[in-house]
Design an enzyme around this catalytic site. Structure first.
Site, PDB file in Angstrom:
ATOM      1  CG  ASP A  19       5.000  -4.538   3.087  1.00  0.00           C
ATOM      2  OD1 ASP A  19       5.460  -3.660   3.846  1.00  0.00           O
ATOM      3  OD2 ASP A  19       4.038  -4.351   2.322  1.00  0.00           O
TER       4      ASP A  19
ATOM      5  CB  ALA B 124       6.545   2.947   1.016  1.00  0.00           C
TER       6      ALA B 124
ATOM      7  NE  ARG C 283       2.757  -0.633  -4.283  1.00  0.00           N
ATOM      8  CZ  ARG C 283       3.225  -1.447  -5.211  1.00  0.00           C
ATOM      9  NH1 ARG C 283       2.891  -1.307  -6.479  1.00  0.00           N
ATOM     10  NH2 ARG C 283       4.054  -2.425  -4.880  1.00  0.00           N
TER      11      ARG C 283
ATOM     12  NE  ARG D 241      -5.402   1.439  -1.079  1.00  0.00           N
ATOM     13  CZ  ARG D 241      -4.446   1.735  -0.188  1.00  0.00           C
ATOM     14  NH1 ARG D 241      -4.348   1.052   0.922  1.00  0.00           N
ATOM     15  NH2 ARG D 241      -3.584   2.695  -0.424  1.00  0.00           N
TER      16      ARG D 241
HETATM   17  C1  LIG Z   1       0.150  -4.755  -5.862  1.00  0.00           C
HETATM   18  C2  LIG Z   1       0.403  -3.919  -4.640  1.00  0.00           C
HETATM   19  C3  LIG Z   1      -0.262  -2.706  -4.489  1.00  0.00           C
HETATM   20  C4  LIG Z   1      -0.052  -1.915  -3.365  1.00  0.00           C
HETATM   21  N1  LIG Z   1      -0.702  -0.732  -3.275  1.00  0.00           N
HETATM   22  C5  LIG Z   1      -0.465   0.078  -2.230  1.00  0.00           C
HETATM   23  C6  LIG Z   1      -1.073   1.333  -2.156  1.00  0.00           C
HETATM   24  O1  LIG Z   1      -1.829   1.731  -3.030  1.00  0.00           O
HETATM   25  N2  LIG Z   1      -0.795   2.127  -1.088  1.00  0.00           N
HETATM   26  C7  LIG Z   1       0.063   1.724  -0.106  1.00  0.00           C
HETATM   27  O2  LIG Z   1       0.293   2.487   0.842  1.00  0.00           O
HETATM   28  N3  LIG Z   1       0.665   0.524  -0.157  1.00  0.00           N
HETATM   29  C8  LIG Z   1       0.419  -0.304  -1.197  1.00  0.00           C
HETATM   30  N4  LIG Z   1       1.044  -1.517  -1.254  1.00  0.00           N
HETATM   31  C9  LIG Z   1       2.006  -1.868  -0.191  1.00  0.00           C
HETATM   32  C10 LIG Z   1       3.337  -1.149  -0.413  1.00  0.00           C
HETATM   33  O3  LIG Z   1       3.700  -1.191  -1.762  1.00  0.00           O
HETATM   34  C11 LIG Z   1       4.392  -1.788   0.449  1.00  0.00           C
HETATM   35  O4  LIG Z   1       4.057  -1.563   1.811  1.00  0.00           O
HETATM   36  C12 LIG Z   1       5.787  -1.233   0.174  1.00  0.00           C
HETATM   37  O5  LIG Z   1       6.034  -1.180  -1.213  1.00  0.00           O
HETATM   38  C13 LIG Z   1       6.852  -2.108   0.751  1.00  0.00           C
HETATM   39  O6  LIG Z   1       6.621  -3.398   0.299  1.00  0.00           O
HETATM   40  P1  LIG Z   1       7.722  -4.360  -0.273  1.00  0.00           P
HETATM   41  O7  LIG Z   1       8.502  -3.714  -1.351  1.00  0.00           O
HETATM   42  O8  LIG Z   1       8.446  -4.874   0.878  1.00  0.00           O
HETATM   43  O9  LIG Z   1       6.806  -5.539  -0.856  1.00  0.00           O
HETATM   44  P2  LIG Z   1       5.752  -5.559  -2.028  1.00  0.00           P
HETATM   45  O10 LIG Z   1       5.377  -4.222  -2.474  1.00  0.00           O
HETATM   46  O11 LIG Z   1       4.655  -6.469  -1.599  1.00  0.00           O
HETATM   47  O12 LIG Z   1       6.573  -6.272  -3.207  1.00  0.00           O
HETATM   48  C14 LIG Z   1       6.950  -7.637  -3.164  1.00  0.00           C
HETATM   49  C15 LIG Z   1       7.417  -8.054  -4.538  1.00  0.00           C
HETATM   50  O13 LIG Z   1       7.925  -9.381  -4.537  1.00  0.00           O
HETATM   51  C16 LIG Z   1       7.444 -10.066  -5.659  1.00  0.00           C
HETATM   52  N5  LIG Z   1       7.453 -11.488  -5.350  1.00  0.00           N
HETATM   53  C17 LIG Z   1       6.779 -12.109  -4.338  1.00  0.00           C
HETATM   54  N6  LIG Z   1       7.037 -13.436  -4.350  1.00  0.00           N
HETATM   55  C18 LIG Z   1       7.895 -13.655  -5.385  1.00  0.00           C
HETATM   56  C19 LIG Z   1       8.532 -14.814  -5.899  1.00  0.00           C
HETATM   57  N7  LIG Z   1       8.323 -16.033  -5.355  1.00  0.00           N
HETATM   58  N8  LIG Z   1       9.357 -14.696  -6.959  1.00  0.00           N
HETATM   59  C20 LIG Z   1       9.575 -13.470  -7.525  1.00  0.00           C
HETATM   60  N9  LIG Z   1       8.991 -12.343  -7.073  1.00  0.00           N
HETATM   61  C21 LIG Z   1       8.161 -12.424  -6.024  1.00  0.00           C
HETATM   62  C22 LIG Z   1       6.067  -9.502  -5.837  1.00  0.00           C
HETATM   63  O14 LIG Z   1       5.564  -9.734  -7.133  1.00  0.00           O
HETATM   64  C23 LIG Z   1       6.314  -8.022  -5.569  1.00  0.00           C
HETATM   65  O15 LIG Z   1       6.812  -7.368  -6.678  1.00  0.00           O
HETATM   66  C24 LIG Z   1       0.838  -2.351  -2.358  1.00  0.00           C
HETATM   67  C25 LIG Z   1       1.503  -3.579  -2.500  1.00  0.00           C
HETATM   68  C26 LIG Z   1       1.302  -4.361  -3.624  1.00  0.00           C
HETATM   69  C27 LIG Z   1       2.035  -5.666  -3.774  1.00  0.00           C
END
Ligand SMILES: Cc1cc2nc3c(=O)[nH]c(=O)nc-3n(C[C@H](O)[C@H](O)[C@H](O)COP(=O)(O)OP(=O)(O)OC[C@H]3O[C@@H](n4cnc5c(N)ncnc54)[C@H](O)[C@@H]3O)c2cc1C
Ligand SMILES: *[C@@H]1O[C@H](CO)[C@@H](O)[C@H](O)[C@H]1NC(C)=O
Length: 456
Positions: free
Chosen positions: A311, A324, A115, A193
């Site tokens: 998410d 993702a 990731r 994991r």
């Molecule tokens: C640290 C981490 C590790 C992960 N590892 C895995 C993995 O190994 N395998 C897997 O299948 N899935 C993993 N996931 C889940 C996967 O990344 C997500 O399902 C996918 O990326 C879609 O998520 P997203 O982009 O909607 O949200 P996320 O990936 O959760 O990203 C949300 C972002 O918003 C930022 N954020 C939140 N609140 C604020 C705020 N108030 N101000 C500014 N920024 C903010 C966070 O810092 C983050 O960068 C992980 C998620 C995270 C956060």
């Protein structure tokens, strides 16, 4: 120019919250390509390489391959799982079934890999295309007024045509959108994991085979499954073990894990599994509690100037293998709807985005539960015989994998937006969602609406 596909400016200003996630970055790249002006805010002070194995289905591979005309795909290829198929085994090692990788059957390949490493490639590409990413910016508050929305960050008020909360499972944007705080609950499961280099496994005759090339193997037992992959020609190893864990925890995606706890669950399994666990460097092991949320009644604010994505809108169980990919599709559809609607009709674009995405996303979410239950609740005394029918194989539904989210968004937008304007959905109402997916619109002239299974 990195991005020959970039369209002329639309004048639409978008603030995206979340750059350390896949969803926010994909949305930023897509908005930039469609000519919107984008600022991404991220609370992390610097780019972090986080996580372990993640999967992008062919429906996301299609998106990735368009970025930079194949440039991003070229960068991913050397670090992408490059195996010929998967082997499923019972907990004791007996072979249940084999599956070949689907290659280009759905038009684009899958991309499975680390990731953090994938994310870094997306992050750098976003910057190369001209996306403005501001790190160290923790959004304190979301606000919305007629005709505009914004955030408060580091005491400063920012304003845009649209604010996208791509801020993950603990989304703060969700409160503005829903009007209340929505609480997650335990899914009843947790995942151990890890990701580490394979030198020690190469020395052990039981696991040496994994280190000679890329492999993917699953072991299944009552209410537990264990998936292991070797990548980068067998130099890196990742495994995940999903098991029952009823602990009612604070929402947090990870804690340090303990090898002895894993052995309490799989200590009498196939000796290969035991070796994998025992040779795992303890400091790489993560105990990830799987929290769950009921589907949100809506992803957009009343004024449709703030929306959720990824998410924040729809947390996925890992067993759907689509979290993702669906986050990426959200970004594609939102950027395309904004482009099709134009600056004067941003709320219409945002309402259309939700209509186009909602039901498709629910269907993909449900796969997470059905896959897990198929694996965990199998009759393991008869599974070797019965499996000739293929019931434990990973489903590869064409509606999911063959979908082209961008083409579909442009195709259905005129009808969806027309229906919204005609009041067909009572568009100001929260909690009366209907979803539009490609099939309904291409097979019938007027979209058939159906009450989404909110809370199902
Ligand atoms: C640290 C981490 C590790 C992960 N590892 C895995 C993995 O190994 N395998 C897997 O299948 N899935 C993993 N996931 C889940 C996967 O990344 C997500 O399902 C996918 O990326 C879609 O998520 P997203 O982009 O909607 O949200 P996320 O990936 O959760 O990203 C949300 C972002 O918003 C930022 N954020 C939140 N609140 C604020 C705020 N108030 N101000 C500014 N920024 C903010 C966070 O810092 C983050 O960068 C992980 C998620 C995270 C956060
Ligand atoms: C993937 O594996 C095949 C067969 O082993 C090999 O020919 C190909 O070069 C590999 N691709 C990459 C990007 O490593």
């Amino acid at each position: 120019m990195v991005c020959p596909e970039q369209l002329p400016p639309t004048g639409i200003q978008v603030i995206i919250v979340g750059a350390e996630g896949i969803g926010g970055l994909a949305c930023a790249i897509e908005c930039q390509n469609k000519g919107h002006s984008v600022i991404v805010l991220e609370k992390f002070p610097k780019l972090e390489i986080l996580g372990d194995i993640i999967s992008f289905g062919p429906n996301a591979g299609r998106i990735i391959e368009r970025w930079g005309n194949g440039l991003v795909a070229d960068r991913l290829r050397p670090i992408t799982l490059n195996h010929t198929g998967s082997t499923w085994r019972r907990f004791d090692g007996a072979e249940i079934t084999k599956m070949r990788t689907h290659g280009l059957k759905f038009g684009s390949p899958m991309y499975n890999g680390h990731r953090g490493e994938f994310h870094e490639i997306f992050f750098n590409f976003a910057k190369e295309t001209g996306v403005e990413i501001r790190l160290g910016q923790r959004v304190e508050e979301y606000w919305e007024e007629p005709g505009k929305a914004g955030v408060i960050v580091n005491g400063q008020r920012m304003e845009a045509d649209l604010v996208v909360g791509a801020d993950g499972v603990r989304s703060k944007a969700r409160k503005l959108v829903l009007g209340y705080d929505d609480k997650p609950h335990s899914s009843g499961y947790a995942v151990w994991r890890t990701w580490f280099t394979s030198e020690e496994l190469a020395k052990d005759p039981l696991t040496e085979w994994m280190t000679k090339g890329d492999t993917h193997t699953g072991w299944f037992g009552p209410d537990v499954h264990f998936l292991a992959a070797s990548l980068k020609q067998g130099k890196d190893i990742s495994w995940v073990c999903t098991h029952e864990d009823k602990a009612d925890i604070e929402e947090s995606w990870s804690f340090p894990g303990k090898i002895e706890d894993v052995l309490k669950v799989v200590g009498d399994w196939d000796p290969v599994v035991q070796t994998l666990v025992k040779k795992t460097p303890p400091d790489t092991l993560v105990d990830w509690k799987l929290v769950y949320r009921d589907p949100l009644p809506t992803w957009i604010s009343k004024g449709a100037r703030t929306c959720l994505l990824g998410d924040a809108a729809h947390p996925f169980l890992p067993t759907s293998i689509q979290g993702a990919s669906q986050a990426m599709e959200d970004g594609v559809v939102l950027a395309a709807c904004l482009h099709a609607a134009g600056k004067d009709r941003v709320p219409l674009a945002v309402r259309s985005y939700e209509r186009i995405r909602y039901e498709r996303c629910r269907r993909a979410q449900r796969l997470g539960e059905t896959n897990r239950d198929t694996w965990h609740k199998a009759d393991f005394s008869t599974v070797l015989e019965k499996e000739k029918a293929g019931g434990m194989k990973l489903p590869t539904p064409p509606w999911l994998f063959s979908h082209d989210s961008e083409t579909n968004a442009y195709r259905v937008f005129p009808q969806v937006s027309k229906d919204i304007l005609a009041g067909k959905y009572g568009s100001e109402e929260i909690g009366n969602q209907t979803g539009i997916c490609e099939k309904k619109l291409t097979t019938v002239s007027a979209p058939v609406t159906k009450q989404a299974e909110v809370g199902a």
